[in-house]
Design a protein around this motif. Structure first.
Motif, short mmCIF file in Angstrom:
data_model
loop_
_atom_site.label_atom_id
_atom_site.label_comp_id
_atom_site.label_asym_id
_atom_site.label_seq_id
_atom_site.Cartn_x
_atom_site.Cartn_y
_atom_site.Cartn_z
N UNK A 1 0.81 -1.21 0.00
CA UNK A 1 0.00 0.00 0.00
C UNK A 1 0.85 1.27 0.00
N UNK A 2 2.14 1.15 0.22
CA UNK A 2 3.02 2.31 0.30
C UNK A 2 3.52 2.69 -1.09
N UNK A 3 3.55 3.98 -1.35
CA UNK A 3 4.02 4.51 -2.64
C UNK A 3 5.36 5.19 -2.40
N UNK A 4 6.43 4.55 -2.87
CA UNK A 4 7.79 5.07 -2.70
C UNK A 4 8.21 5.84 -3.94
N UNK A 5 8.60 7.10 -3.76
CA UNK A 5 9.03 7.95 -4.87
C UNK A 5 10.42 8.49 -4.56
N UNK A 6 11.00 9.18 -5.53
CA UNK A 6 12.33 9.75 -5.39
C UNK A 6 12.30 11.22 -5.77
N UNK A 7 12.80 12.08 -4.87
CA UNK A 7 12.87 13.51 -5.16
C UNK A 7 14.02 13.79 -6.12
N UNK A 8 14.04 14.98 -6.76
CA UNK A 8 15.10 15.29 -7.73
C UNK A 8 16.52 15.15 -7.17
N UNK A 9 16.72 15.43 -5.88
CA UNK A 9 18.04 15.29 -5.29
C UNK A 9 18.43 13.86 -4.98
N UNK A 10 17.51 12.90 -5.22
CA UNK A 10 17.80 11.50 -4.98
C UNK A 10 17.25 10.96 -3.68
N UNK A 11 16.55 11.78 -2.90
CA UNK A 11 16.06 11.36 -1.61
C UNK A 11 14.75 10.59 -1.76
N UNK A 12 14.64 9.36 -1.18
CA UNK A 12 13.39 8.61 -1.26
C UNK A 12 12.36 9.18 -0.30
N UNK A 13 11.11 9.17 -0.71
CA UNK A 13 10.02 9.66 0.13
C UNK A 13 8.81 8.77 -0.07
N UNK A 14 7.95 8.75 0.92
CA UNK A 14 6.67 8.08 0.81
C UNK A 14 5.62 9.10 0.41
N UNK A 15 4.80 8.75 -0.58
CA UNK A 15 3.71 9.60 -1.03
C UNK A 15 2.40 9.10 -0.44
N UNK A 16 1.53 10.03 -0.06
CA UNK A 16 0.23 9.63 0.44
C UNK A 16 0.35 8.97 1.80
N UNK A 17 -0.04 7.72 1.91
CA UNK A 17 0.00 6.99 3.16
C UNK A 17 1.44 6.94 3.70
N UNK A 18 1.62 7.40 4.94
CA UNK A 18 2.94 7.39 5.56
C UNK A 18 3.84 8.52 5.15
N UNK A 19 3.29 9.59 4.55
CA UNK A 19 4.12 10.67 4.03
C UNK A 19 4.91 11.39 5.13
#
Length: 331
Positions: free
Chosen positions: A86-104
């Motif tokens: 259920x977790x959506x893992x994304x990457x910011x332009x600087x390379x940092x991983x972040x969770x989108x939506x649930x668990x942000x």
């Protein structure tokens, strides 16, 4: 903390986050490989990383990508107590991983080197982790201007060669962890960040970060006797205020919690008051400056059976000391 597979033990991770606000886990991609390949929900678990996984040109790189994302998502899911897919893992332009939506609101970080995978999660502020093989040989003379401040270079140059190599590698991983926590990636020059250290296992920033809300804590562990794992944690101002509130209550109950000393020492602080702790993106694939070829690891006489001299750390790793400053008669 060592987590050998998707089945955990996750209770220890949850307890550590409840006590300290964060946790750093480590494993090897080989331990998670079979569960990853046999997982019928792998596509849903990888989510936006699925095309990258399918199109990766190197088979080994494809497997490491899948397993590292699986480790990070399962770690975050254990803390949030939700299914990992259920977790959506994304990457910011600087390379940092972040969770989108649930668990942000949960901060996450990821690193891997050789067989090792390290995942960090934090409820109390930004977190960065970095890992390197303890035997990696990085040329101090070739890279000092790309990595060190003038003060750091002077202190390292005064050390015996073996101690210098160990301290330089630790400094490298600390700076990598710090810039990962900031999310700056390759945009942040290492010489713009200064660290100081003494005979204790504590490293502290020497230059103003421009971030006055909260404070930074750093730790380095020797994991599995073969890897240096560093973490940088920025404790938010809100968490500091909560700590101060709980400290006042404890004081009135006759329990002394010396928060100030632990914070200003640069150590990660256990809000439960028991003891200082230091646990054991993308940019998890190694140093940002191309590293020289690895050489054999040559332990110094002071080293124990697992590598550089160190003192006990809380999560199976051991906290490494920076060598103290040496006088002219000791060089």
């Amino acid at each position: 903390m060592h987590v050998p597979g998707p089945d955990g033990p996750w209770e220890q991770v949850q307890e550590h986050v409840e006590e300290t606000g964060r946790a750093v886990v480590h494993t090897t991609w080989g331990q998670w490989l079979t569960p990853a390949l046999l997982d019928p929900g792998l596509r849903a678990l990888l989510g936006r990383d699925w095309p990258r996984y399918r199109q990766h040109p190197a088979p080994a790189g494809r497997l490491v990508l899948a397993v590292s994302r699986m480790v990070l998502k399962h770690t975050a899911a254990a803390v949030l107590q939700v299914p990992a897919h259920r977790l959506d893992l994304a990457t910011l332009p600087g390379g940092r991983p972040v969770l989108r939506g649930l668990g942000a609101d949960l901060q996450v970080s990821l690193a891997h080197t050789d067989e090792l995978i390290v995942a960090g999660v934090s409820r109390t502020g930004r977190l960065g982790v970095d890992a390197e093989p303890a035997g990696r040989r990085i040329s101090f003379e070739a890279l000092r201007e790309h990595v060190c401040t003038a003060e750091e270079a002077g202190r390292l140059a005064a050390l015996p060669e073996e101690e210098r190599a160990q301290a330089f590698l630790r400094l490298w991983t600390l700076k990598e962890a710090y810039v990962k926590a900031l999310g700056h990636g390759m945009r942040h020059r290492f010489p713009a960040v200064g660290f100081t250290w003494d005979a204790t296992p504590t490293a502290r920033l020497t230059q103003d970060t421009g971030d006055t809300e909260g404070q930074w804590a750093f730790a380095t562990h020797l994991v599995d006797g073969r890897y240096l794992v560093s973490q940088a944690h920025h404790q938010s101002e809100t968490h500091h205020q909560n700590e101060a509130h709980h400290s006042g209550e404890a004081h009135h109950q006759g329990v002394a919690h010396d928060l100030g000393e632990a914070r200003y020492s640069g150590e990660a602080y256990d809000p439960g008051g028991a003891h200082p702790v230091g646990a054991a993106p993308p940019q998890p694939d190694g140093p940002r400056i191309p590293p020289p070829a690895d050489g054999p690891y040559m332990p110094s006489p002071a080293d124990g059976p697992h590598g550089p001299s160190s003192v006990g750390g809380p999560d199976g790793g051991r906290v490494l000391d920076f060598p103290a400053r040496r006088g002219p008669g000791q060089r």
